[in-house]
Design a protein around this motif. Sequence first.
Motif, PDB file in Angstrom:
ATOM      1  N   GLU A  84      46.377  -6.113  62.967  1.00  0.00           N
ATOM      2  CA  GLU A  84      47.711  -6.264  63.551  1.00  0.00           C
ATOM      3  C   GLU A  84      48.641  -5.122  63.171  1.00  0.00           C
ATOM      4  N   SER A  85      48.178  -4.213  62.316  1.00  0.00           N
ATOM      5  CA  SER A  85      49.029  -3.135  61.825  1.00  0.00           C
ATOM      6  C   SER A  85      49.280  -2.075  62.899  1.00  0.00           C
ATOM      7  N   SER A  86      50.488  -1.510  62.881  1.00  0.00           N
ATOM      8  CA  SER A  86      50.817  -0.419  63.809  1.00  0.00           C
ATOM      9  C   SER A  86      50.089   0.861  63.418  1.00  0.00           C
ATOM     10  N   GLU A  87      49.667   0.940  62.165  1.00  0.00           N
ATOM     11  CA  GLU A  87      48.881   2.074  61.679  1.00  0.00           C
ATOM     12  C   GLU A  87      47.657   1.531  60.953  1.00  0.00           C
ATOM     13  N   PRO A  88      46.671   1.047  61.696  1.00  0.00           N
ATOM     14  CA  PRO A  88      45.497   0.420  61.082  1.00  0.00           C
ATOM     15  C   PRO A  88      44.595   1.427  60.387  1.00  0.00           C
ATOM     16  N   PRO A  89      43.686   0.967  59.536  1.00  0.00           N
ATOM     17  CA  PRO A  89      42.719   1.858  58.889  1.00  0.00           C
ATOM     18  C   PRO A  89      41.784   2.467  59.930  1.00  0.00           C
ATOM     19  N   LEU A  90      41.140   3.549  59.542  1.00  0.00           N
ATOM     20  CA  LEU A  90      40.228   4.237  60.446  1.00  0.00           C
ATOM     21  C   LEU A  90      38.959   3.430  60.681  1.00  0.00           C
ATOM     22  N   LEU A  91      38.442   3.531  61.874  1.00  0.00           N
ATOM     23  CA  LEU A  91      37.177   2.898  62.244  1.00  0.00           C
ATOM     24  C   LEU A  91      36.272   3.940  62.883  1.00  0.00           C
ATOM     25  N   PRO A  92      34.959   3.894  62.610  1.00  0.00           N
ATOM     26  CA  PRO A  92      34.300   2.979  61.668  1.00  0.00           C
ATOM     27  C   PRO A  92      34.603   3.382  60.232  1.00  0.00           C
ATOM     28  N   SER A  93      34.494   2.452  59.318  1.00  0.00           N
ATOM     29  CA  SER A  93      34.734   2.736  57.907  1.00  0.00           C
ATOM     30  C   SER A  93      34.063   1.685  57.047  1.00  0.00           C
ATOM     31  N   LEU A  94      33.990   1.983  55.779  1.00  0.00           N
ATOM     32  CA  LEU A  94      33.352   1.124  54.791  1.00  0.00           C
ATOM     33  C   LEU A  94      34.380   0.751  53.737  1.00  0.00           C
ATOM     34  N   CYS A  95      34.448  -0.518  53.360  1.00  0.00           N
ATOM     35  CA  CYS A  95      35.355  -0.972  52.312  1.00  0.00           C
ATOM     36  C   CYS A  95      34.547  -1.409  51.099  1.00  0.00           C
ATOM     37  N   VAL A  96      35.006  -1.029  49.916  1.00  0.00           N
ATOM     38  CA  VAL A  96      34.318  -1.424  48.691  1.00  0.00           C
ATOM     39  C   VAL A  96      35.315  -2.046  47.719  1.00  0.00           C
ATOM     40  N   ASP A  97      34.803  -2.924  46.875  1.00  0.00           N
ATOM     41  CA  ASP A  97      35.649  -3.545  45.859  1.00  0.00           C
ATOM     42  C   ASP A  97      34.765  -4.093  44.746  1.00  0.00           C
ATOM     43  N   ALA A  98      35.389  -4.364  43.610  1.00  0.00           N
ATOM     44  CA  ALA A  98      34.660  -4.891  42.454  1.00  0.00           C
ATOM     45  C   ALA A  98      35.403  -6.093  41.889  1.00  0.00           C
ATOM     46  N   ALA A  99      34.691  -6.882  41.104  1.00  0.00           N
ATOM     47  CA  ALA A  99      35.285  -8.029  40.416  1.00  0.00           C
ATOM     48  C   ALA A  99      34.721  -8.079  39.011  1.00  0.00           C
ATOM     49  N   CYS A 100      35.592  -8.299  38.033  1.00  0.00           N
ATOM     50  CA  CYS A 100      35.167  -8.352  36.641  1.00  0.00           C
ATOM     51  C   CYS A 100      35.809  -9.552  35.958  1.00  0.00           C
ATOM     52  N   SER A 101      35.008 -10.326  35.269  1.00  0.00           N
ATOM     53  CA  SER A 101      35.507 -11.500  34.542  1.00  0.00           C
ATOM     54  C   SER A 101      35.649 -11.148  33.069  1.00  0.00           C
ATOM     55  N   THR A 139      47.037  -2.261  50.724  1.00  0.00           N
ATOM     56  CA  THR A 139      47.047  -3.724  50.650  1.00  0.00           C
ATOM     57  C   THR A 139      48.329  -4.318  51.230  1.00  0.00           C
ATOM     58  N   ASP A 140      49.469  -3.680  50.981  1.00  0.00           N
ATOM     59  CA  ASP A 140      50.745  -4.205  51.477  1.00  0.00           C
ATOM     60  C   ASP A 140      50.764  -4.277  52.997  1.00  0.00           C
ATOM     61  N   GLN A 141      50.202  -3.269  53.632  1.00  0.00           N
ATOM     62  CA  GLN A 141      50.246  -3.194  55.093  1.00  0.00           C
ATOM     63  C   GLN A 141      49.075  -3.905  55.764  1.00  0.00           C
ATOM     64  N   TRP A 142      47.907  -3.889  55.109  1.00  0.00           N
ATOM     65  CA  TRP A 142      46.680  -4.372  55.750  1.00  0.00           C
ATOM     66  C   TRP A 142      46.135  -5.678  55.176  1.00  0.00           C
ATOM     67  N   GLY A 143      46.758  -6.195  54.132  1.00  0.00           N
ATOM     68  CA  GLY A 143      46.226  -7.393  53.498  1.00  0.00           C
ATOM     69  C   GLY A 143      45.145  -7.037  52.497  1.00  0.00           C
ATOM     70  N   GLU A 144      44.460  -8.053  51.991  1.00  0.00           N
ATOM     71  CA  GLU A 144      43.419  -7.810  50.983  1.00  0.00           C
ATOM     72  C   GLU A 144      42.288  -6.955  51.547  1.00  0.00           C
ATOM     73  N   ASN A 145      41.768  -6.107  50.700  1.00  0.00           N
ATOM     74  CA  ASN A 145      40.570  -5.328  51.025  1.00  0.00           C
ATOM     75  C   ASN A 145      39.467  -6.295  51.479  1.00  0.00           C
ATOM     76  N   PRO A 146      38.847  -6.072  52.635  1.00  0.00           N
ATOM     77  CA  PRO A 146      37.809  -6.994  53.106  1.00  0.00           C
ATOM     78  C   PRO A 146      36.629  -7.161  52.154  1.00  0.00           C
ATOM     79  N   ALA A 147      36.485  -6.229  51.198  1.00  0.00           N
ATOM     80  CA  ALA A 147      35.396  -6.353  50.214  1.00  0.00           C
ATOM     81  C   ALA A 147      35.836  -7.129  48.979  1.00  0.00           C
ATOM     82  N   ASP A 148      37.071  -7.609  48.992  1.00  0.00           N
ATOM     83  CA  ASP A 148      37.611  -8.377  47.867  1.00  0.00           C
ATOM     84  C   ASP A 148      36.783  -9.644  47.627  1.00  0.00           C
TER      85      ASP A 148
END
Length: 207
Positions: free
Chosen positions: A68-85, A194-203
């Motif tokens: 929905e962003s007026s300036e969306p991320p580039l496509l195609p693209s890859l999203c990465v993220d990590a989680a640590c407890s 994150t502010d404009q696009w929401g959570e990273n899809p790899a979250d």
Amino acid sequence: MAKQKYYVVWKGRKTGIFTSWAECEAQVKGFVGAEFKSFGSRAEAEAALQSNYEAHKGKPATLGKWKESSEPPLLPSLCVDAACSGAPGPVEYQGIDLKTGERLFHAGPFKDGTNNVGEFLAIVHGLTWLAKHGLEMPIYSDSENAIAWVYNGKANTKLEHTSANATLFALLHSAENWLAENELHDDAVLKWDTDQWGENPADFGRK
């Protein structure tokens, strides 16, 4: 200022919606089989509470906001993220195709790691995955530290090397060697807004 999050607990000492990680943690820490996830708005959290954990497990907290962003991320693209407890603690990471939402790779959990280490490895894994498949597309990460480490070619971590995390350090060494042998374009790795696009899809949907 940190953005307000809403934590849904489906299974814990108490269930419901909590407005701070401390409140959520009190319900789930040490609780066997706890089910919980963070969301970016109360409306999302309330809708999720009426659903079930399995419907949201492993999915980003804010689905599709980037579309929905007026300036969306580039496509195609890859999203990465990590989680640590914990710090250090078990760390894992994954890579997601932004357009399709398909998980392209996942690694871990590895013992006694940190989130920054996981984010760094996720980016380099993404770069090697693209090279292996002969693809050229940007990789998005929400970690400024990890992005800087990648462009500097070295994981500037203060994590202590122990026998427990020997595998993790072997991966770091391998990643640094790959970066030393391969030149990166300026737009190879980009910052996820994150502010404009929401959570990273790899979250992973955790704290």
